[in-house]
Design a protein around this motif. Structure first.
Motif, PDB file in Angstrom:
ATOM      1  N   PRO A 132      23.110  34.885   7.045  1.00 13.91           N
ATOM      2  CA  PRO A 132      23.334  33.960   5.533  1.00 13.91           C
ATOM      3  C   PRO A 132      24.558  34.236   4.924  1.00 13.91           C
ATOM      4  CG  PRO A 132      21.104  34.935   5.723  1.00 13.91           C
ATOM      5  CD  PRO A 132      21.847  35.445   6.758  1.00 13.91           C
ATOM      6  N   TYR A 133      25.295  33.291   4.198  1.00 13.37           N
ATOM      7  CA  TYR A 133      26.416  33.308   3.854  1.00 13.37           C
ATOM      8  C   TYR A 133      26.783  34.651   2.857  1.00 13.37           C
ATOM      9  CZ  TYR A 133      30.854  31.887   1.640  1.00 13.37           C
ATOM     10  OH  TYR A 133      32.110  31.884   1.030  1.00 13.37           O
ATOM     11  N   ARG A 144      27.060  22.967   6.576  1.00 10.66           N
ATOM     12  CA  ARG A 144      27.151  24.250   5.533  1.00 10.66           C
ATOM     13  C   ARG A 144      28.299  24.828   5.012  1.00 10.66           C
ATOM     14  NH1 ARG A 144      25.590  29.204   6.746  1.00 10.66           N
ATOM     15  NH2 ARG A 144      25.014  28.437   8.862  1.00 10.66           N
ATOM     16  N   PRO A 145      29.369  25.019   5.914  1.00 12.30           N
ATOM     17  CA  PRO A 145      30.876  25.431   5.403  1.00 12.30           C
ATOM     18  C   PRO A 145      31.143  24.337   4.275  1.00 12.30           C
ATOM     19  CG  PRO A 145      30.487  25.770   7.717  1.00 12.30           C
ATOM     20  CD  PRO A 145      29.323  25.129   7.364  1.00 12.30           C
ATOM     21  N   SER A 162      37.133  31.354  13.989  1.00 12.01           N
ATOM     22  CA  SER A 162      36.685  30.418  12.990  1.00 12.01           C
ATOM     23  C   SER A 162      38.073  30.042  12.126  1.00 12.01           C
ATOM     24  CB  SER A 162      35.643  31.067  12.419  1.00 12.01           C
ATOM     25  OG  SER A 162      35.807  30.585  10.950  1.00 12.01           O
ATOM     26  N   GLY A 163      38.044  29.033  11.328  1.00 12.73           N
ATOM     27  CA  GLY A 163      38.958  28.873  10.216  1.00 12.73           C
ATOM     28  C   GLY A 163      38.649  29.445   9.279  1.00 12.73           C
ATOM     29  N   PHE A 178      27.044  37.638   5.030  1.00 11.26           N
ATOM     30  CA  PHE A 178      28.354  37.510   5.948  1.00 11.26           C
ATOM     31  C   PHE A 178      29.468  38.050   5.142  1.00 11.26           C
ATOM     32  CE2 PHE A 178      31.722  35.478   8.510  1.00 11.26           C
ATOM     33  CZ  PHE A 178      31.301  35.945   9.677  1.00 11.26           C
ATOM     34  N   ILE A 179      29.628  37.204   3.919  1.00 10.01           N
ATOM     35  CA  ILE A 179      30.880  37.713   3.304  1.00 10.01           C
ATOM     36  C   ILE A 179      30.873  39.223   2.900  1.00 10.01           C
ATOM     37  CG2 ILE A 179      31.807  37.264   0.970  1.00 10.01           C
ATOM     38  CD1 ILE A 179      32.391  35.154   2.596  1.00 10.01           C
ATOM     39  N   HIS A 198      33.122  30.425  18.197  1.00  7.49           N
ATOM     40  CA  HIS A 198      32.410  29.185  18.603  1.00  7.49           C
ATOM     41  C   HIS A 198      33.156  28.160  19.106  1.00  7.49           C
ATOM     42  CE1 HIS A 198      33.820  28.254  14.786  1.00  7.49           C
ATOM     43  NE2 HIS A 198      33.552  26.914  14.792  1.00  7.49           N
ATOM     44  N   ARG A 199      34.537  28.389  19.245  1.00  9.16           N
ATOM     45  CA  ARG A 199      35.461  27.269  19.524  1.00  9.16           C
ATOM     46  C   ARG A 199      35.284  27.026  21.249  1.00  9.16           C
ATOM     47  NH1 ARG A 199      37.070  24.987  15.709  1.00  9.16           N
ATOM     48  NH2 ARG A 199      37.856  26.351  13.960  1.00  9.16           N
ATOM     49  N   THR A 212      33.018  36.707  15.238  1.00  6.72           N
ATOM     50  CA  THR A 212      32.338  35.376  15.481  1.00  6.72           C
ATOM     51  C   THR A 212      33.225  34.617  16.339  1.00  6.72           C
ATOM     52  OG1 THR A 212      33.734  33.995  13.727  1.00  6.72           O
ATOM     53  CG2 THR A 212      31.896  35.230  12.837  1.00  6.72           C
ATOM     54  N   HIS A 215      26.819  32.014  16.856  1.00  7.25           N
ATOM     55  CA  HIS A 215      26.743  30.874  16.673  1.00  7.25           C
ATOM     56  C   HIS A 215      25.878  30.175  17.805  1.00  7.25           C
ATOM     57  CE1 HIS A 215      28.238  26.752  15.992  1.00  7.25           C
ATOM     58  NE2 HIS A 215      28.875  27.006  15.063  1.00  7.25           N
TER      59      HIS A 215
HETATM   60  N1  UDP Z   1      29.393  32.108   8.243  1.00  7.51           N
HETATM   61  C1  UDP Z   1      28.269  32.472   7.952  1.00  7.51           C
HETATM   62  N2  UDP Z   1      27.398  33.243   8.672  1.00  7.51           N
HETATM   63  C2  UDP Z   1      27.761  33.479   9.844  1.00  7.51           C
HETATM   64  C3  UDP Z   1      29.120  33.017  10.348  1.00  7.51           C
HETATM   65  C4  UDP Z   1      29.874  32.331   9.584  1.00  7.51           C
HETATM   66  O1  UDP Z   1      27.707  31.943   6.776  1.00  7.51           O
HETATM   67  O2  UDP Z   1      26.843  33.983  10.632  1.00  7.51           O
HETATM   68  C5  UDP Z   1      30.222  31.143   7.403  1.00  7.51           C
HETATM   69  C6  UDP Z   1      31.700  31.931   7.157  1.00  7.51           C
HETATM   70  O3  UDP Z   1      31.838  32.692   6.148  1.00  7.51           O
HETATM   71  C7  UDP Z   1      32.527  30.846   6.897  1.00  7.51           C
HETATM   72  C8  UDP Z   1      31.920  29.603   7.757  1.00  7.51           C
HETATM   73  O4  UDP Z   1      30.686  30.090   8.032  1.00  7.51           O
HETATM   74  O5  UDP Z   1      32.636  30.492   5.523  1.00  7.51           O
HETATM   75  C9  UDP Z   1      32.785  29.304   9.026  1.00  7.51           C
HETATM   76  O6  UDP Z   1      32.072  28.497   9.623  1.00  7.51           O
HETATM   77  P1  UDP Z   1      32.430  28.105  11.446  1.00  7.51           P
HETATM   78  O7  UDP Z   1      33.190  29.239  11.784  1.00  7.51           O
HETATM   79  O8  UDP Z   1      31.366  27.501  11.963  1.00  7.51           O
HETATM   80  O9  UDP Z   1      33.589  26.932  10.963  1.00  7.51           O
HETATM   81  P2  UDP Z   1      35.063  27.015  10.754  1.00  7.51           P
HETATM   82  O10 UDP Z   1      35.487  27.523   9.539  1.00  7.51           O
HETATM   83  O11 UDP Z   1      35.692  27.413  11.841  1.00  7.51           O
HETATM   84  O12 UDP Z   1      35.276  25.693  10.479  1.00  7.51           O
END
Ligand code: UDP
Length: 367
Positions: free
Chosen positions: A271-272, A11-12, A289-290, A275-276, A210-211, A208, A242
């Protein structure tokens, strides 16, 4: 007409590729297809964000019926992507594949494309944490080492490719951060996520995690709990959990510790779009998260990243992001909150990255 396949794995990554898909469709000089690669068929959250970005459905989907170990998954994805590329015969193969990010599926798709003779453009090229214990770091290095066109999001990523690794400057174009295109498309200052009313939250910090280094052992999770408890002295915490983190909290028998606290609100992933807007409305963000580091920097929030390194140093330079460890988090957070927010704009994070990428793809295919 030139044929371009955009790979959206997870999804990201789909969020990253969506603006480019729409831009190429609108320009009409190439035939563009969106290939979704994932463990499961697109679920309601993915479908919902796709629709809200103006994409009714994916053109092609590769689903892994049998996941297995990460190494097995790499092989299965490479095999399926290769089959997808070659299934219509040599005359109908894509002229170019665009692969975003650093997940395993992006690496597998890159290898499959190159083995089939299809050039690859890497979107979000050149990010480096210089920590080769991270699977994503190896993926980034491997994808960049065999890509034909590198599209870095920031000057730091550009420098890593050109000065650090000697990639040809003519095949490396600084395009900006395409995730910011998506964010700008959906952000509305007045939007208030429903969860804030459900939990009756006004001021909060968003977390958040998850690492593996933070959530894959009982010891790491206990340590994280201690950090959260101390940080909650500044603000109550909202923590969308996560699936990997949730599974580990349960497996290590820590559910009781993480629930039933008035300073810690756990919830399912959000949902994204919501979340934003939670980032935008938070007092600060605490994450590993990155993508969240970038989103917080763009939305001018202070972000505390519980990691030893970041592949996104421009978020630190902009004054948003602070790396924290178990040894220094209390002083770093207290000092940064006292200093307040003085966060700079980051060059080329302007919502026009998809257009710059489209231009680079066209020049690559029609020099
Ligand atoms: N995100 C989301 N809902 C959540 C947590 C994260 O939509 O409950 C989005 C967040 O805005 C970002 C992406 O998921 O764009 C990050 O995903 P994740 O942290 O899994 O991955 P990473 O960026 O570390 O690869």
């Amino acid at each position: 007409m030139r044929r371009i396949t955009l790979v959206a794995a997870t999804r990201p990554n789909f969020i990253k590729i969506a603006p480019l898909y729409l831009c190429l469709k609108q320009q009409g000089w190439c035939e563009v297809r969106l290939l979704y690669v994932a463990q499961h068929p697109p679920g309601p959250m993915t479908t919902e964000i796709a629709r809200s970005l103006g994409i009714p459905e994916f053109d092609d989907t590769i689903v892994l019926e049998d996941g297995g170990s990460p190494m097995r998954r790499l092989g299965i994805i490479a095999d399926k992507v290769h089959e997808f590329i070659t299934r219509s015969g040599p005359d109908l193969m894509p002229d170019l594949m665009v692969v975003p990010g650093d997940v395993d599926a992006s690496l597998a798709a890159t290898i499959a494309a190159r083995r089939a003779g299809v050039p690859v453009a890497h979107l979000e090229a050149g990010l480096r944490s210089f920590d080769e214990t991270m699977p994503e770091e190896l993926n980034r290095m491997l994808i960049d080492s065999i890509s034909d066109l590198h599209l870095p999001p920031s000057q730091a990523a550009m420098d890593n490719l050109v000065y650090g690794e000697g990639r040809a400057i003519k095949r490396t174009q600084l395009v900006g951060n395409i995730m910011i295109d998506t964010l700008m498309h959906i952000y509305r200052a007045e939007y208030r996520p429903a969860i804030l009313d459900q939990l009756d939250l006004e001021r909060f910090a968003l977390c958040t995690f998850h690492r593996p280094s933070n959530v894959d052992s009982a010891q790491a999770l206990e340590q994280l709990h201690g950090v959260l408890k101390n940080v909650a002295r500044h603000q109550p915490l909202l923590f969308p959990v996560h699936p990997r983190t949730r599974a580990n909290i349960e497996a290590f028998g820590l559910t009781e510790k993480f629930t039933g606290q008035d300073w810690l609100h756990l919830c399912d992933p959000i949902p994204y779009i919501d979340f934003i807007h939670l980032i935008a409305r938070s007092e600060f963000v605490l994450t590993d998260s990155g993508g969240v580091q970038e989103e917080a920097a763009f939305l001018k929030r202070l972000c505390f990243t519980f990691r030893d390194n970041t592949e996104r140093p421009q978020t630190i330079e902009a004054g948003s992001n602070h790396l924290i460890s178990i040894h220094n988090y209390q002083s770093v957070i207290t000092k940064a909150l006292a200093a307040g927010r003085q966060i700079q704009d980051i060059p080329l994070w302007d919502g026009l990255t998809a257009e710059r990428v489209a231009q680079c793809l066209r020049t690559f295919l029609e020099p």
